[in-house]
Motif scaffolding. Structure first.
Motif, PDB file in Angstrom:
ATOM      1  N   THR A  50      32.744  25.171  38.223  1.00  0.00           N
ATOM      2  CA  THR A  50      33.987  24.454  38.506  1.00  0.00           C
ATOM      3  C   THR A  50      35.100  24.938  37.579  1.00  0.00           C
ATOM      4  N   LEU A  51      34.811  25.077  36.300  1.00  0.00           N
ATOM      5  CA  LEU A  51      35.809  25.550  35.343  1.00  0.00           C
ATOM      6  C   LEU A  51      36.239  26.975  35.669  1.00  0.00           C
ATOM      7  N   ASN A  89      25.768  26.581  35.113  1.00  0.00           N
ATOM      8  CA  ASN A  89      25.616  25.267  35.732  1.00  0.00           C
ATOM      9  C   ASN A  89      26.856  24.917  36.563  1.00  0.00           C
ATOM     10  N   GLN A  90      26.811  23.783  37.248  1.00  0.00           N
ATOM     11  CA  GLN A  90      27.893  23.373  38.157  1.00  0.00           C
ATOM     12  C   GLN A  90      29.225  23.204  37.428  1.00  0.00           C
ATOM     13  N   THR A  91      29.200  22.657  36.218  1.00  0.00           N
ATOM     14  CA  THR A  91      30.438  22.483  35.455  1.00  0.00           C
ATOM     15  C   THR A  91      31.073  23.830  35.137  1.00  0.00           C
ATOM     16  N   ASP A  92      30.248  24.811  34.730  1.00  0.00           N
ATOM     17  CA  ASP A  92      30.762  26.154  34.439  1.00  0.00           C
ATOM     18  C   ASP A  92      31.404  26.777  35.669  1.00  0.00           C
TER      19      ASP A  92
END
Length: 127
Positions: free
Chosen positions: A7-8, A2-5
């Motif tokens: 970004t991290l 997902n987008q959070t993954d």
């Protein structure tokens, strides 16, 4: 992913490319011994040159960052968990082979990554 993954992962990737000062106490090669169920860390001594390069104390030659290097490790540390390995290196070994706090933090992060890879049967490549 997902987008959070993503970004991290981008944050970690960017930080992995930053300049770091090398520890005059030496460096570690971290790997897994899956048969023994252990995280292994070979410690190699070095000298830091006036140009900031890690130099082999025996030959006086810079230690290459990539490729196969034939050197004998000064010590081998093993543990089943990141915590066990950190206790052996930072608490039980005196003087500690790690002389810089940022190096200690890096090793802690790498040992946790290695432990997760061991437990989850995933590949581990040292950052």
């Amino acid at each position: 992913m997902n987008q959070t993954d993503l970004t991290l992962a981008a944050i970690d990737d960017k930080l992995s490319k930053r300049f770091i000062n090398l520890d005059p106490g030496g460096y570690f090669i971290i790997y897994l011994d899956r048969e023994a169920g252990q995280i292994c860390a070979k410690h190699f001594t070095n000298i830091i040159s006036d140009r900031g390069l890690a130099v082999d104390p025996e030959t006086g030659k810079p230690i290459p960052v990539r490729g196969k290097v034939e050197r004998t490790h000064a010590a081998l540390f093993t543990g089943r968990t990141a915590k066990e390995l950190c206790v052996k290196i930072f608490e039980e070994t005196q003087p500690s082979p790690v002389t810089m706090l940022d190096h200690a933090a890096y090793l802690g992060r790498e040992f946790v990554r290695a432990e997760l890879a061991l437990v989850n049967r995933q590949e581990y490549v040292q950052d």
